[in-house]
Design a protein around this motif. Structure first.
Motif, PDB file in Angstrom:
ATOM      1  N   HIS A  49       0.830  -1.201   0.000  1.00 30.58           N
ATOM      2  CA  HIS A  49       0.000   0.000   0.000  1.00 30.58           C
ATOM      3  C   HIS A  49       0.866   1.253   0.000  1.00 30.58           C
ATOM      4  N   ALA A  50       1.959   1.209   0.752  1.00 30.58           N
ATOM      5  CA  ALA A  50       2.866   2.366   0.786  1.00 30.58           C
ATOM      6  C   ALA A  50       3.446   2.656  -0.599  1.00 30.58           C
ATOM      7  N   LEU A  51       3.724   1.611  -1.351  1.00 32.54           N
ATOM      8  CA  LEU A  51       4.271   1.811  -2.692  1.00 32.54           C
ATOM      9  C   LEU A  51       3.271   2.439  -3.640  1.00 32.54           C
ATOM     10  N   THR A  52       1.973   2.317  -3.348  1.00 34.00           N
ATOM     11  CA  THR A  52       0.954   2.943  -4.211  1.00 34.00           C
ATOM     12  C   THR A  52       0.801   4.432  -3.929  1.00 34.00           C
ATOM     13  N   GLU A  53       1.376   4.911  -2.807  1.00 31.00           N
ATOM     14  CA  GLU A  53       1.237   6.326  -2.433  1.00 31.00           C
ATOM     15  C   GLU A  53       2.311   7.142  -3.150  1.00 31.00           C
ATOM     16  N   THR A  54       2.197   7.210  -4.466  1.00 32.76           N
ATOM     17  CA  THR A  54       3.254   7.805  -5.290  1.00 32.76           C
ATOM     18  C   THR A  54       3.402   9.310  -5.083  1.00 32.76           C
ATOM     19  N   ASP A  55       2.305  10.008  -4.783  1.00 31.34           N
ATOM     20  CA  ASP A  55       2.418  11.447  -4.528  1.00 31.34           C
ATOM     21  C   ASP A  55       3.175  11.703  -3.235  1.00 31.34           C
ATOM     22  N   ARG A  56       2.780  11.013  -2.171  1.00 32.08           N
ATOM     23  CA  ARG A  56       3.475  11.186  -0.894  1.00 32.08           C
ATOM     24  C   ARG A  56       4.946  10.813  -1.028  1.00 32.08           C
TER      25      ARG A  56
ATOM     26  N   HIS B 113      -3.225  15.113  -8.304  1.00 28.38           N
ATOM     27  CA  HIS B 113      -3.223  13.823  -7.620  1.00 28.38           C
ATOM     28  C   HIS B 113      -2.801  12.748  -8.612  1.00 28.38           C
ATOM     29  N   CYS B 114      -2.292  11.632  -8.069  1.00 26.51           N
ATOM     30  CA  CYS B 114      -1.963  10.466  -8.889  1.00 26.51           C
ATOM     31  C   CYS B 114      -3.218   9.945  -9.595  1.00 26.51           C
ATOM     32  N   CYS B 115      -3.043   9.376 -10.773  1.00 23.53           N
ATOM     33  CA  CYS B 115      -4.168   8.826 -11.534  1.00 23.53           C
ATOM     34  C   CYS B 115      -4.731   7.560 -10.899  1.00 23.53           C
TER      35      CYS B 115
ATOM     36  N   ALA C 156      -9.530   9.257  -6.275  1.00 22.54           N
ATOM     37  CA  ALA C 156      -8.546  10.023  -7.042  1.00 22.54           C
ATOM     38  C   ALA C 156      -9.190  10.630  -8.285  1.00 22.54           C
ATOM     39  N   ALA C 157     -10.049   9.866  -8.943  1.00 21.98           N
ATOM     40  CA  ALA C 157     -10.713  10.351 -10.150  1.00 21.98           C
ATOM     41  C   ALA C 157     -11.563  11.580  -9.853  1.00 21.98           C
ATOM     42  N   ARG C 158     -12.310  11.516  -8.762  1.00 22.52           N
ATOM     43  CA  ARG C 158     -13.152  12.664  -8.395  1.00 22.52           C
ATOM     44  C   ARG C 158     -12.306  13.888  -8.084  1.00 22.52           C
ATOM     45  N   LYS C 159     -11.204  13.680  -7.386  1.00 17.60           N
ATOM     46  CA  LYS C 159     -10.336  14.797  -7.002  1.00 17.60           C
ATOM     47  C   LYS C 159      -9.698  15.445  -8.233  1.00 17.60           C
ATOM     48  N   VAL C 160      -9.165  14.631  -9.129  1.00 17.23           N
ATOM     49  CA  VAL C 160      -8.503  15.169 -10.321  1.00 17.23           C
ATOM     50  C   VAL C 160      -9.516  15.836 -11.255  1.00 17.23           C
ATOM     51  N   ALA C 161     -10.682  15.202 -11.414  1.00 18.34           N
ATOM     52  CA  ALA C 161     -11.712  15.782 -12.278  1.00 18.34           C
ATOM     53  C   ALA C 161     -12.155  17.146 -11.759  1.00 18.34           C
ATOM     54  N   ALA C 162     -12.282  17.276 -10.447  1.00 17.24           N
ATOM     55  CA  ALA C 162     -12.673  18.562  -9.869  1.00 17.24           C
ATOM     56  C   ALA C 162     -11.599  19.622 -10.085  1.00 17.24           C
ATOM     57  N   ALA C 163     -10.327  19.218  -9.988  1.00 12.02           N
ATOM     58  CA  ALA C 163      -9.228  20.176 -10.166  1.00 12.02           C
ATOM     59  C   ALA C 163      -9.135  20.676 -11.601  1.00 12.02           C
ATOM     60  N   PHE C 164      -9.434  19.817 -12.557  1.00 12.19           N
ATOM     61  CA  PHE C 164      -9.321  20.208 -13.959  1.00 12.19           C
ATOM     62  C   PHE C 164     -10.583  20.880 -14.504  1.00 12.19           C
ATOM     63  N   ALA C 165     -11.699  20.737 -13.805  1.00 13.70           N
ATOM     64  CA  ALA C 165     -12.969  21.257 -14.316  1.00 13.70           C
ATOM     65  C   ALA C 165     -12.924  22.747 -14.674  1.00 13.70           C
ATOM     66  N   PRO C 166     -12.337  23.618 -13.837  1.00 13.23           N
ATOM     67  CA  PRO C 166     -12.315  25.043 -14.204  1.00 13.23           C
ATOM     68  C   PRO C 166     -11.518  25.307 -15.482  1.00 13.23           C
ATOM     69  N   TYR C 167     -10.471  24.550 -15.712  1.00 17.29           N
ATOM     70  CA  TYR C 167      -9.667  24.731 -16.929  1.00 17.29           C
ATOM     71  C   TYR C 167     -10.439  24.261 -18.169  1.00 17.29           C
ATOM     72  N   ILE C 168     -11.162  23.159 -18.026  1.00 21.97           N
ATOM     73  CA  ILE C 168     -11.984  22.695 -19.148  1.00 21.97           C
ATOM     74  C   ILE C 168     -13.052  23.732 -19.455  1.00 21.97           C
ATOM     75  N   ASP C 169     -13.607  24.362 -18.416  1.00 22.74           N
ATOM     76  CA  ASP C 169     -14.582  25.440 -18.621  1.00 22.74           C
ATOM     77  C   ASP C 169     -13.994  26.568 -19.458  1.00 22.74           C
ATOM     78  N   GLU C 170     -12.693  26.812 -19.278  1.00 23.31           N
ATOM     79  CA  GLU C 170     -12.032  27.906 -19.998  1.00 23.31           C
ATOM     80  C   GLU C 170     -11.502  27.480 -21.365  1.00 23.31           C
ATOM     81  N   GLY C 171     -11.768  26.233 -21.765  1.00 20.00           N
ATOM     82  CA  GLY C 171     -11.375  25.789 -23.097  1.00 20.00           C
ATOM     83  C   GLY C 171     -10.021  25.125 -23.188  1.00 20.00           C
ATOM     84  N   TYR C 172      -9.440  24.754 -22.056  1.00 14.74           N
ATOM     85  CA  TYR C 172      -8.149  24.068 -22.076  1.00 14.74           C
ATOM     86  C   TYR C 172      -8.331  22.588 -22.417  1.00 14.74           C
ATOM     87  N   ASP C 173      -7.380  22.058 -23.182  1.00 12.85           N
ATOM     88  CA  ASP C 173      -7.256  20.613 -23.364  1.00 12.85           C
ATOM     89  C   ASP C 173      -6.352  20.084 -22.263  1.00 12.85           C
TER      90      ASP C 173
END
Length: 449
Positions: free
Chosen positions: A126-133, A237-239, A255-272
């Motif tokens: 489990h510790a090895l999966t904590e790639t961000d930390r 966050h890690c994928c 992780a998916a929910r966290k990353v999707a929320a972080a990118f949502a404002p950029y997608i709103d502004e037209g970023y790929d």
């Protein structure tokens, strides 16, 4: 009943929130149904070690059929699967929409999820999966970490004993500063001499690109800037791919929910959104929508996400790339990674390399054998080297100056195998990603860590 399907493979959402998903009797029945079909087909015999293990189990059983194979003996078959998806996408004639409805990788994932729910995942695994930390701490003391984890370090024996990481496996080094930190200190600037394109990109740094080899992200930013694309860098966050390999589907969903929320404002502004590591692009584009099929934010992120090679080729085809690339001398041996192939968009890395003058590309489309953290583990490393040997041999004998894979971990593993095969003979230079060679051709970036 028809033999195989002529239709494109489709995947069903993972029913991981349904209690029946974890019913051991129902899982065993499905394992036996699928394994019996695999035993009768055997087209996947040369992909990875899972299938030879399965077929040996059957052939050595009392009846020579699956009915005399004990369910407890299925675990080595499961353990050998790296979730590369190649059986599903390139070999199996019985994937959906065929009536047999086989999805071997997701069946293996279900088995691991049941094991994780019942027994948990070991503290070290489990510790090895904590790639961000791990990455945040390791970049702070990268010199010491890189010394301790290099091959030949006196600490590798202890790491093998405590963490189960094979002492002979080459491990990725850590950068002294993350890509996100570098770009905050020195934000990427669009080349003023390049015609501005109606494109804006947020580069999803990924764990490896942020904490290990920042040259991939730096090269990507430089090439995009050279081509008039406005860029930003973000790593919320890690994928979750390391957690997916352990069957921790709930943590991947978080992780998916966290990353999707972080990118949502950029997608709103037209970023790929562009991911430089194929495994991470695969997670955002395909795996997350199967794990959270009713999450609109995850679906929206998937639709806005591109693999890095895919994105550069898209610019080349639609607007054309900026001129000024110099030839790359000596040729390139290109390994087409499994998770690039799993995105089912063709050989975009090959196309990218062929945009460089005189690239002279030789393509190797064989599995590296690595399989993420799986290939580092004691008991798996030798298997990983065996599975990857055909690719290593082809890359070594291609006669090219450079060897490159879009998957950076596969590249390190392949380099180690090539070193063993080449002995004292000259060896090709490993490059982290095709984009690094394109940046060199433009003269806009040099590898750095």
């Amino acid at each position: 009943m028809r033999e195989g399907s002529l239709e494109a493979p489709t995947r069903h959402p993972l029913d991981w929130e349904n209690p029946e998903f974890y019913d051991e009797a129902k899982l065993d029945a499905e394992m036996r149904r699928v394994f019996d079909i695999c035993h009768g087909c055997r087209r996947c015999f040369n992909l990875c070690d899972s299938f030879p293990r399965l077929f040996d189990l059957v052939d050595e059983s009392k009846s020579g059929e699956l009915d005399t194979v004990a369910s407890a003996d299925f675990k080595p078959v499961v353990d050998a699967c790296t979730l590369c998806d190649m059986c599903f996408l390139t070999k199996c004639p019985y994937v959906p929409p065929h009536e047999f409805n086989l999805d071997f990788p997701h069946l293996i994932l279900r088995y691991r999820a049941v094991e994780a729910k019942k027994h948990g995942v070991g503290a070290v695994d489990h510790a090895l999966t904590e790639t961000d930390r791990n990455g945040k701490w390791a970049t702070l003391i990268s010199g010491a970490v890189n010394w301790a984890t290099r091959r030949g370090s006196p600490l590798r024996g202890l790491e093998e004993k405590v963490a189960g990481i094979d002492r002979n496996a080459a491990l990725p080094e850590y950068a002294s500063q993350s890509l996100e930190a570098k770009t905050k200190a020195n934000p990427p600037q669009r080349d003023a001499s390049a015609p501005a394109k109606a494109r804006k990109v947020v580069l999803y740094a990924t764990c490896y690109g942020d904490y290990n080899d920042t040259s991939i992200g730096e090269a990507a930013l430089a090439v995009l800037a050279k081509n008039g694309v406005e860029t930003k860098v973000l790593h919320p966050h890690c994928c979750g791919m390391p957690k997916l390999e352990q069957g921790l589907i709930g943590e991947v969903a978080d992780a998916a929910r966290k990353v999707a929320a972080a990118f949502a404002p950029y997608i709103d502004e037209g970023y790929d959104i562009v991911a430089p590591v194929p495994s991470c692009a695969l997670m955002l584009k395909f795996e997350w929508p199967l794990i959270l099929p009713n999450d609109a934010s995850v679906k929206r992120l998937a639709a806005a996400t591109f693999d890095l090679s895919e994105y550069i080729v898209d610019i080349a085809r639609k607007e054309g790339l900026a001129g000024g690339m110099s030839p790359i001398e000596g040729g390139v041996a290109f390994h087409m990674s499994c998770h690039s192939r799993a995105q089912n968009f063709g050989q975009k890395g090959t196309v990218l390399l062929n945009l460089i003058p005189q690239a002279d590309v030789a393509v190797v489309e064989r599995c590296s054998g690595h399989g993420g953290a799986w290939g580092y583990k004691k008991g798996n490393f030798e298997t990983a080297m065996k599975v990857g040997k055909p690719a290593m041999r082809q890359l070594n004998t291609a006669g090219k100056k450079h060897v490159v894979s879009e998957c950076p971990l596969a590249g390190i593993h392949l380099e180690q195998g090539i070193e063993a095969l080449a002995g004292d003979a000259p060896k090709p230079e490993r490059v982290g990603h095709p984009i690094v060679l394109m940046a060199r051709a433009y003269g806009v970036s040099s590898p750095s860590k």
